[in-house]
Design an enzyme around this catalytic site. Structure first.
Site, PDB file in Angstrom:
ATOM      1  N   ARG A  56       1.050  -0.995   0.197  1.00  0.00           N
ATOM      2  CA  ARG A  56      -0.642   0.032  -0.025  1.00  0.00           C
ATOM      3  C   ARG A  56       0.883   1.136  -0.189  1.00  0.00           C
ATOM      4  O   ARG A  56       0.173   2.251  -0.719  1.00  0.00           O
ATOM      5  CB  ARG A  56      -1.052  -0.109   1.138  1.00  0.00           C
ATOM      6  CG  ARG A  56      -1.916  -1.469   0.825  1.00  0.00           C
ATOM      7  CD  ARG A  56      -2.933  -1.186   2.307  1.00  0.00           C
ATOM      8  NE  ARG A  56      -1.882  -2.513   3.248  1.00  0.00           N
ATOM      9  CZ  ARG A  56      -2.353  -2.328   4.718  1.00  0.00           C
ATOM     10  NH1 ARG A  56      -3.038  -1.581   5.091  1.00  0.00           N
ATOM     11  NH2 ARG A  56      -1.271  -2.276   5.614  1.00  0.00           N
ATOM     12  N   TYR A  92      -0.985  -1.470  -6.201  1.00  0.00           N
ATOM     13  CA  TYR A  92      -0.742  -2.746  -7.088  1.00  0.00           C
ATOM     14  C   TYR A  92      -1.277  -3.047  -8.227  1.00  0.00           C
ATOM     15  O   TYR A  92      -1.192  -3.721  -8.941  1.00  0.00           O
ATOM     16  CB  TYR A  92      -2.077  -3.532  -6.529  1.00  0.00           C
ATOM     17  CG  TYR A  92      -2.053  -3.961  -4.813  1.00  0.00           C
ATOM     18  CD1 TYR A  92      -0.773  -3.959  -4.294  1.00  0.00           C
ATOM     19  CD2 TYR A  92      -3.438  -3.915  -4.240  1.00  0.00           C
ATOM     20  CE1 TYR A  92      -0.774  -3.871  -2.703  1.00  0.00           C
ATOM     21  CE2 TYR A  92      -3.552  -4.040  -2.426  1.00  0.00           C
ATOM     22  CZ  TYR A  92      -2.103  -4.346  -1.595  1.00  0.00           C
ATOM     23  OH  TYR A  92      -1.877  -4.405  -0.559  1.00  0.00           O
ATOM     24  N   HIS A 118      -9.803  -9.618  -1.345  1.00  0.00           N
ATOM     25  CA  HIS A 118      -9.375 -10.683  -2.633  1.00  0.00           C
ATOM     26  C   HIS A 118     -10.136 -10.220  -4.210  1.00  0.00           C
ATOM     27  O   HIS A 118      -8.507 -10.507  -4.496  1.00  0.00           O
ATOM     28  CB  HIS A 118      -9.083 -12.451  -1.927  1.00  0.00           C
ATOM     29  CG  HIS A 118      -8.395 -12.561  -0.854  1.00  0.00           C
ATOM     30  ND1 HIS A 118      -8.485 -13.564   0.635  1.00  0.00           N
ATOM     31  CD2 HIS A 118      -7.366 -12.174   0.543  1.00  0.00           C
ATOM     32  CE1 HIS A 118      -7.748 -13.288   0.962  1.00  0.00           C
ATOM     33  NE2 HIS A 118      -6.565 -12.278   0.969  1.00  0.00           N
ATOM     34  N   LYS A 127      -6.290 -18.037   1.106  1.00  0.00           N
ATOM     35  CA  LYS A 127      -8.114 -18.452   1.267  1.00  0.00           C
ATOM     36  C   LYS A 127      -8.297 -17.552   2.169  1.00  0.00           C
ATOM     37  O   LYS A 127      -7.236 -16.605   3.005  1.00  0.00           O
ATOM     38  CB  LYS A 127      -7.889 -20.059   2.041  1.00  0.00           C
ATOM     39  CG  LYS A 127      -6.534 -19.777   2.786  1.00  0.00           C
ATOM     40  CD  LYS A 127      -6.631 -19.880   4.133  1.00  0.00           C
ATOM     41  CE  LYS A 127      -6.082 -19.115   5.197  1.00  0.00           C
ATOM     42  NZ  LYS A 127      -5.447 -18.762   6.617  1.00  0.00           N
ATOM     43  N   ASP A 185      -9.860 -17.846   9.208  1.00  0.00           N
ATOM     44  CA  ASP A 185      -9.246 -17.163   9.446  1.00  0.00           C
ATOM     45  C   ASP A 185      -8.568 -18.667   9.115  1.00  0.00           C
ATOM     46  O   ASP A 185      -7.440 -19.293   9.058  1.00  0.00           O
ATOM     47  CB  ASP A 185      -8.334 -16.635  10.614  1.00  0.00           C
ATOM     48  CG  ASP A 185      -7.385 -16.070  10.057  1.00  0.00           C
ATOM     49  OD1 ASP A 185      -7.129 -15.944   9.777  1.00  0.00           O
ATOM     50  OD2 ASP A 185      -6.148 -16.871  11.685  1.00  0.00           O
TER      51      ASP A 185
END
Lengths: 331, 331
Positions: B36, B57, B78, B96, B174
């Protein structure tokens, strides 16, 4: 203390364990045994040197020399025989579950009250020093704020009794009842409340073709923010265990006192692992076998009509939990 | 095989693990990192000797020398970055959960298909020989008919990311995602099906004041009659484990490959206890670290656009399961 004269209603495996316990107890003595057949009763009486044997439960209840009965019939018969025992003025120690429904348990309790007799559900493990120590550790804040408990009691073999719905079959009644009892005890110790019941009960099971739960899992939300994860069944070889997780550590009981100590007193273990620290093994010594302890506990609390660890309220709370768990797994 | 040139979208802890993995991989090389802020990207680039760094990005995605990107932004980002990466023609390995909703995952998959790029959700543990061996043991009938699986992945510390609902916080996203993935894998191995989903999902959680699941338990009914007991959370120091129970024995993985092996390859264990027999320790050797293996796996399957162990169908099935579990614990 006066000697407590026991009569056994039923002469199966668990009655044999209890008979051996009475032999080892300080205040109990075996007076009579009754079985469905006279031969079976006579065989049992000879094996355990019981003075009297009866081929009918009624005859045993009519014996004025019997002070207290130990009921270990199949589960669905507990209630009716407990009520008849109360009416005969006998003190009662009844195998778990006290009955197969909450409403019937209320009738048994009413009969005990009306006939002024002692009544206790035979959750003998609650009297064991290992379990008492576990509760003390929780109460004393040894693992901080209690967040969860994981308890499993299972084995992998079926008997006709276990697979027959008419005999109260299924793992939940047979061994899951210990899981609910223990999970509730953890919440009781964490909150300081005498008797607690879950706020929420979820369950899932493998049911056989007759609807009997062979393997059952359960989730309880208990007072004090304690979540419980339960596992039981007669088609599952797990390592029985109790694990209690708190903000500051965990308590692990690798061999809970419900089955790993039947007759001979042993030194058992609780493993306390403080958060980020090394496991500490806490050894708990037992001076009596589990059933001898139970028989003496009945004698000690006879005059109170209830045992402090296993009050009638405690029995009802556990049965209500079981009823909800069984309903949750039924499809 | 041509060298696969990686660009990292985000430069956090897990990106650092992956960067080390690429360094150790046979077919991957680090080409660029984006964060960032330019400073953060520069610091990361210097630490891992990454040739290029970008403070945005977009700039990394515009770099023609980047073949594939590794996305490890907070969960809710994501999906959007995966779609933009696909549109830029980059192959994608995405942490994930691929997205925080099934519907968004479908859009990412559609973007991968439309732009003809590789896409894999980074469930690296599925590629580890320990987990492959576990699945083979189940498939081969080593424990008979599989009846249940008990899987736990938890820890006891919170980060701002974990407690913020806007960042996809909560233990289920998580670490619970590994539990659902593993439980489904067990059912897959037991039934021989490629991808399975639970027939029933129950869940219970401790939610914080913002509705984030700090501790979550789940129950799944899976194809093949397999019941799963799941535990996860970031307020619970359990011993991570996998236990699979069958009619003829059990399999126990004391240190599952999802976290107990990050960089260095290790020999890990599966403990097989046949019914009534003694435990047998099965040693599983790994020749590569987990992330190096993952990077090489992407390279090996680039042309197929999907990895056989982690197909798009697999990702969707796991996300649907997570969505159901999260819905079940919401109150």
């Amino acid at each position: 203390m006066k000697e407590l004269r026991w009569g056994l209603l039923a002469a199966g495996t668990i009655a044999a364990e209890f008979a051996a316990g009475v032999d080892e107890s300080k205040h109990g003595v075996l007076e009579a045994v009754a079985a469905r057949s006279g031969d079976r009763a006579a065989e049992f009486a000879s094996r355990f040197e019981v003075p009297k044997c009866y081929g009918s439960y009624e005859d045993l209840l009519a014996d004025p020399d019997v002070d207290a009965v130990y009921i270990s019939t199949p589960h669905p018969l507990h209630g009716a025989w407990a009520i008849r025992a109360a009416e005969a003025g006998k003190h009662i120690l009844c195998e778990k579950p006290l009955t197969v429904s909450v409403s019937e348990a209320e009738k048994v309790i009413e009969a005990a009250r009306a006939n002024d007799v002692f009544l206790m559900e035979a959750f003998m493990y609650r009297l064991h020093p290992q379990i008492r120590r576990l509760a003390e550790l929780i109460s004393s804040g040894a693992i901080g704020e209690v967040r969860a408990v994981d308890v499993a009691f299972s084995y992998n073999f079926a008997t006709p009794r276990l697979t027959d719905p008419a005999l109260g079959g299924g793992g939940i009644f047979d061994v899951g009842c210990y899981c609910t009892s223990l999970a509730r005890l953890v919440s009781q110790a964490a909150t300081g409340q005498d008797v607690v019941e879950p706020e929420e009960v979820l369950g899932m099971a493998r049911l056989d073709e007759n609807g009997v739960d062979e393997v059952a899992f359960g989730l309880l939300r208990l007072p004090g923010g304690v979540l419980a994860q339960l596992a039981c069944g007669f088609q599952l070889t797990q390592d029985d265990h109790i694990r209690v997780y708190g903000s500051q550590g965990q308590l692990y009981v690798p061999k809970p006192a419900w089955i790993h100590e039947m007759r001979k007193p042993k030194t058992s273990q609780i493993i306390l692992t403080p958060e980020g620290g090394e496991p500490e093994v806490i050894e708990v010594e037992a001076t009596q076998g589990l059933f001898a302890r139970e028989a003496d506990h009945v004698a000690a609390h006879l005059a109170d009509r209830q045992a402090p660890e296993l009050t009638w309220a405690e029995t009802l709370a556990n049965l209500r939990t079981l009823e909800r768990w069984r309903a949750a797994v039924a499809r």
